[in-house]
Design an enzyme around this catalytic site. Structure first.
Site, PDB file in Angstrom:
ATOM      1  N   ASP A  34     -12.115  62.540  -9.750  1.00 19.81           N
ATOM      2  CA  ASP A  34     -13.308  61.802 -10.100  1.00 19.81           C
ATOM      3  C   ASP A  34     -13.036  60.329  -9.764  1.00 19.81           C
ATOM      4  O   ASP A  34     -11.885  59.898  -9.719  1.00 19.81           O
ATOM      5  CB  ASP A  34     -13.585  62.000 -11.601  1.00 19.81           C
ATOM      6  CG  ASP A  34     -14.695  61.090 -12.071  1.00 19.81           C
ATOM      7  OD1 ASP A  34     -15.796  61.155 -11.511  1.00 19.81           O
ATOM      8  OD2 ASP A  34     -14.440  60.298 -13.006  1.00 19.81           O
ATOM      9  N   ARG A  35     -14.103  59.550  -9.524  1.00 20.62           N
ATOM     10  CA  ARG A  35     -13.884  58.162  -9.130  1.00 20.62           C
ATOM     11  C   ARG A  35     -13.873  57.218 -10.329  1.00 20.62           C
ATOM     12  O   ARG A  35     -12.820  56.702 -10.720  1.00 20.62           O
ATOM     13  CB  ARG A  35     -14.970  57.722  -8.118  1.00 20.62           C
ATOM     14  CG  ARG A  35     -14.622  56.467  -7.344  1.00 20.62           C
ATOM     15  CD  ARG A  35     -15.811  55.866  -6.599  1.00 20.62           C
ATOM     16  NE  ARG A  35     -16.628  55.035  -7.490  1.00 20.62           N
ATOM     17  CZ  ARG A  35     -17.675  54.318  -7.105  1.00 20.62           C
ATOM     18  NH1 ARG A  35     -18.071  54.346  -5.831  1.00 20.62           N
ATOM     19  NH2 ARG A  35     -18.344  53.575  -7.962  1.00 20.62           N
ATOM     20  N   ASP A  36     -15.055  57.054 -10.961  1.00 22.30           N
ATOM     21  CA  ASP A  36     -15.190  56.001 -11.983  1.00 22.30           C
ATOM     22  C   ASP A  36     -14.571  56.440 -13.301  1.00 22.30           C
ATOM     23  O   ASP A  36     -14.943  57.464 -13.870  1.00 22.30           O
ATOM     24  CB  ASP A  36     -16.665  55.664 -12.176  1.00 22.30           C
ATOM     25  CG  ASP A  36     -17.297  55.171 -10.869  1.00 22.30           C
ATOM     26  OD1 ASP A  36     -16.594  54.483 -10.109  1.00 22.30           O
ATOM     27  OD2 ASP A  36     -18.465  55.505 -10.609  1.00 22.30           O
ATOM     28  N   TYR A  45     -22.655  51.441 -11.936  1.00 26.16           N
ATOM     29  CA  TYR A  45     -23.474  51.206 -10.739  1.00 26.16           C
ATOM     30  C   TYR A  45     -22.919  50.074  -9.876  1.00 26.16           C
ATOM     31  O   TYR A  45     -23.644  49.219  -9.397  1.00 26.16           O
ATOM     32  CB  TYR A  45     -24.928  50.932 -11.137  1.00 26.16           C
ATOM     33  CG  TYR A  45     -25.492  52.000 -12.056  1.00 26.16           C
ATOM     34  CD1 TYR A  45     -25.568  53.322 -11.624  1.00 26.16           C
ATOM     35  CD2 TYR A  45     -25.925  51.691 -13.338  1.00 26.16           C
ATOM     36  CE1 TYR A  45     -26.062  54.312 -12.464  1.00 26.16           C
ATOM     37  CE2 TYR A  45     -26.426  52.669 -14.173  1.00 26.16           C
ATOM     38  CZ  TYR A  45     -26.492  53.981 -13.731  1.00 26.16           C
ATOM     39  OH  TYR A  45     -26.981  54.944 -14.558  1.00 26.16           O
ATOM     40  N   CYS A 121     -25.918  69.497  -6.886  1.00 25.14           N
ATOM     41  CA  CYS A 121     -24.586  68.980  -6.582  1.00 25.14           C
ATOM     42  C   CYS A 121     -24.057  68.004  -7.627  1.00 25.14           C
ATOM     43  O   CYS A 121     -22.870  67.678  -7.616  1.00 25.14           O
ATOM     44  CB  CYS A 121     -24.538  68.361  -5.183  1.00 25.14           C
ATOM     45  SG  CYS A 121     -25.754  67.100  -4.813  1.00 25.14           S
ATOM     46  N   LYS A 123     -22.303  66.841 -10.749  1.00 20.17           N
ATOM     47  CA  LYS A 123     -21.465  67.454 -11.767  1.00 20.17           C
ATOM     48  C   LYS A 123     -22.201  67.399 -13.106  1.00 20.17           C
ATOM     49  O   LYS A 123     -22.824  66.386 -13.387  1.00 20.17           O
ATOM     50  CB  LYS A 123     -20.118  66.706 -11.879  1.00 20.17           C
ATOM     51  CG  LYS A 123     -19.243  66.802 -10.620  1.00 20.17           C
ATOM     52  CD  LYS A 123     -17.966  65.981 -10.758  1.00 20.17           C
ATOM     53  CE  LYS A 123     -18.235  64.480 -10.660  1.00 20.17           C
ATOM     54  NZ  LYS A 123     -16.998  63.648 -10.672  1.00 20.17           N
ATOM     55  N   ASP A 148     -12.453  62.259 -16.153  1.00 21.89           N
ATOM     56  CA  ASP A 148     -12.384  61.594 -17.455  1.00 21.89           C
ATOM     57  C   ASP A 148     -13.453  62.045 -18.429  1.00 21.89           C
ATOM     58  O   ASP A 148     -13.463  61.588 -19.570  1.00 21.89           O
ATOM     59  CB  ASP A 148     -12.458  60.069 -17.278  1.00 21.89           C
ATOM     60  CG  ASP A 148     -13.814  59.611 -16.761  1.00 21.89           C
ATOM     61  OD1 ASP A 148     -14.411  60.327 -15.936  1.00 21.89           O
ATOM     62  OD2 ASP A 148     -14.282  58.542 -17.189  1.00 21.89           O
TER      63      ASP A 148
HETATM   64 ZN   LIG Z   1     -26.736  65.872  -6.277  1.00 24.32          ZN
END
Ligand SMILES: [Zn+2]
Length: 593
Positions: A34-36, A45, A121, A123, A148
């Site tokens: 995961d990124r953030d 954002y 798509c 999550k 997270d």
């Molecule tokens: Zn999507």
């Protein structure tokens, strides 16, 4: 004496020999991140590359994964795109900055939609996980995700991948409780992924064996064909003569099924494999690939409803063990079971080498005392013990649960594609509350699912009650092999933490796991098969291992709403096989019963 079933053995060998045979066995090909809040600090954002801040230790941890040959992908929801809060160009700039700081990723998978778009798509939907695995040239089962929040974990599990949750202050406590695997930070998560990967791969195995180190296995590392019966794969023990290996797994059918990968690993190298199991595991033992002979004896120090321990019983068991004439024994156990009483008996009949996981000091009872941290999935415990004893799973034998092929489901079940609901369990605490099961059947049938209710001989009243007039009732007559066939023909299985969940995993059938938290989900949840976990992970029964629910009303499961199960089936890609029932049709069906 139990019969030898040569075709079982051959099936294990055939699988082991097909396909590629290079390298070492691997649990994971790739790590999805995961990124953030996982890779970088969560700046809501964010479209500004200058505001990218890596999480502590991220670069070092990622480089360790890269060095271990794992491919890396980022899977991230970026609804800021749909909301117009940043542009695609800004997103690209942010990702370029991430790679500048953290090194290259093999793929980036982004959901650009907003929650209200109801895309497939975002999550917790599993589509990004499937897409990432495809892009990386592997399968979700060979991926592990680090995230997270709960929806990262849900997406991974629904795809059949594994998941580690690294909580932040924004993570809800219930999400942490529900996760199969929790790490304090990214570095710890990565270290544990690498530890688990190497625990089943003997070339880099770090055994804590005390009595005797496992044999040197450097030959397995080489490019030589690894599927040698008695040569390089087992170099130092050929002198000990390990033609017949006794493997042991007592307790229930589910226990036997989750030990299957470890037993296959042994079978790939040993000349003959004899499995000692208890009476409740016998039927599952007959379905395991790789087992030549099954011997049955209830072990009174392991069985949950043990017979008294008597001198004649121990004498009979000792005679059975002597008759096996094993060169070597590997005693598989769950983490609260002791291998030592059996090791003592095996010593008295002269078994040359005995391996087991034991937290208790074994003295001279074990030649290999293996240790595994609490919380590791049961099949991996077994695989790591087998590997430590010198029996790695062949690299082309996919590390999943597997059972012998079964015939088509019984005709009464209907055409494949039905949903199996298995309400019961030998341990009441792990079964479904009957009222919930009734409500589930009604809801599932109403939206167009065909439902088959399964249960054992002592669950006839339960399955009849649950099936009512809406579902097919296969309770009572379902032998384990027939139950397995029924499960294998299902689109999904809805079940508590009990045997059929592992049968489903063995046949690759998605599981809606209504999981009572009496034991850890990460250890006992369906392994490497698409799964959605439901139920209260923080219920007071958590961690009690209680066989009977200690809390009035069975609240860990009774509060599950039928709509949650419908959502779970959708996440698993299981659509109703019929149009929804109108109220009139339902009334007609009821009056016809
Ligand atoms: Zn999507």
């Amino acid at each position: 004496m139990p019969q030898v079933e040569p075709d079982q053995r051959r099936s294990a060998r055939v699988v082991a020999r097909s396909g590629r045979v290079a390298g070492i066995p691997r649990l994971f090909d790739a790590v999805l991140l995961d990124r953030d809040g996982t890779l970088i600090e969560d700046v809501p954002y964010n479209g500004d590359p200058d505001r990218v801040r890596p999480m502590p230790g991220a670069r070092v941890a990622l480089d360790a994964l890269r060095a271990a040959g794992l491919r890396l992908a980022v899977v991230t929801n970026q609804s800021g795109l749909a909301k117009g809060l940043f542009t695609t160009a800004q997103l690209r700039a942010v990702h370029a900055r991430v790679e500048q700081l953290l090194g290259p990723f093999d793929a980036w998978l982004v959901c650009p939609h907003d929650e209200v778009d109801r895309c497939d798509c975002r999550k917790p939907a599993p589509k990004l996980i499937h897409a990432a695995a495809r892009r990386l040239g592997t399968t979700p089962q060979r991926c592990v995700l680090i995230g997270d929040i709960g929806r990262d974990v849900t997406a991974a599990l629904a795809a059949g991948a594994q998941a580690v949750l690294v909580p932040t202050p924004l993570t809800r406590p219930a999400e942490t409780s529900a996760a199969p695997w929790v790490a304090a930070d990214l570095s710890t998560a990565v270290a544990e992924i690498l530890r688990r990967q190497t625990a089943i791969a003997p070339a880099s195995h770090r055994s804590t064996a005390e009595s005797a180190a496992p044999p040197p296995l450097t030959a397995v590392e080489s490019a030589a064909p690894p599927l040698v019966k008695a040569g390089p794969a087992r170099p130092s023990r050929s002198s000990a003569g390990t033609g017949t290996v006794l493997v042991v797994r007592s307790d229930s059918a589910g226990d036997v099924v989750v030990t299957g990968p470890g037993i296959r690993a042994v079978a790939a190298h040993a000349r003959r494999v004899v499995l000692l199991c208890g009476p409740r595991g016998r039927a599952a033992a007959d379905l395991l690939p790789g087992v030549d002979t099954v011997v049955v004896h209830q072990l009174p120090w392991i069985d949950p409803a043990p017979a008294p321990t008597t001198a004649p019983d121990i004498a009979a068991l000792t005679a059975t063990l002597a008759a096996v004439n094993a060169d070597e024994a590997i005693i598989f156990t769950s983490y609260h079971q002791s291998p030592l009483p059996l090791a003592l008996l095996l010593r008295t009949v002269g078994v040359g080498r005995i391996s087991a996981i034991s937290d208790d000091y074994p003295g001279s009872l074990l030649d290999l005392r293996h240790r595994v941290p609490v919380g590791v999935p049961e099949p991996e415990r077994a695989l790591s013990l087998a590997a430590a004893a010198g029996y790695p799973l062949p690299p082309d034998d996919e590390p999943t649960l597997r059972l012998r092929p079964v015939p088509p489901p019984p005709g009464r079940a209907g055409a494949p594609g039905y949903v199996v609901l298995h309400p019961g369990s030998a341990a009441q605490s792990r079964g479904l509350p009957p009222d919930l099961a009734v409500e589930l059947v009604r809801t599932l049938v109403h939206v167009g699912h065909r439902v088959v209710v399964t249960g054992g001989p002592d669950e006839v009243a339960l399955t009849a009650h649950v099936a009512g007039g809406d579902a097919v009732d296969l309770g009572g007559g379902t032998e384990l092999a027939e139950l397995a066939a029924t499960v294998a023909g299902a689109a999904a299985v809805i079940v508590g933490n009990t045997g059929p969940a592992h049968l489903a995993a063995a046949y690759g059938i998605p599981v809606v796991s209504l999981f009572a938290p009496t034991v850890p989900f990460g250890q006992w949840g369906p392994w490497r098969v698409p799964t959605v976990r439901l139920g209260d992970p923080d219920a007071p029964c958590r961690g009690t291992r209680a066989a009977t629910c200690p809390v009035p009303g069975h609240p860990c499961l009774s509060r599950i709403r039928p709509e949650e199960v419908l959502t779970a089936l959708t996440l698993l890609g299981v659509a109703p096989s019929r149009p929804p029932r109108s109220a009139g049709a339902t009334a007609l069906a009821r009056s016809g019963r």
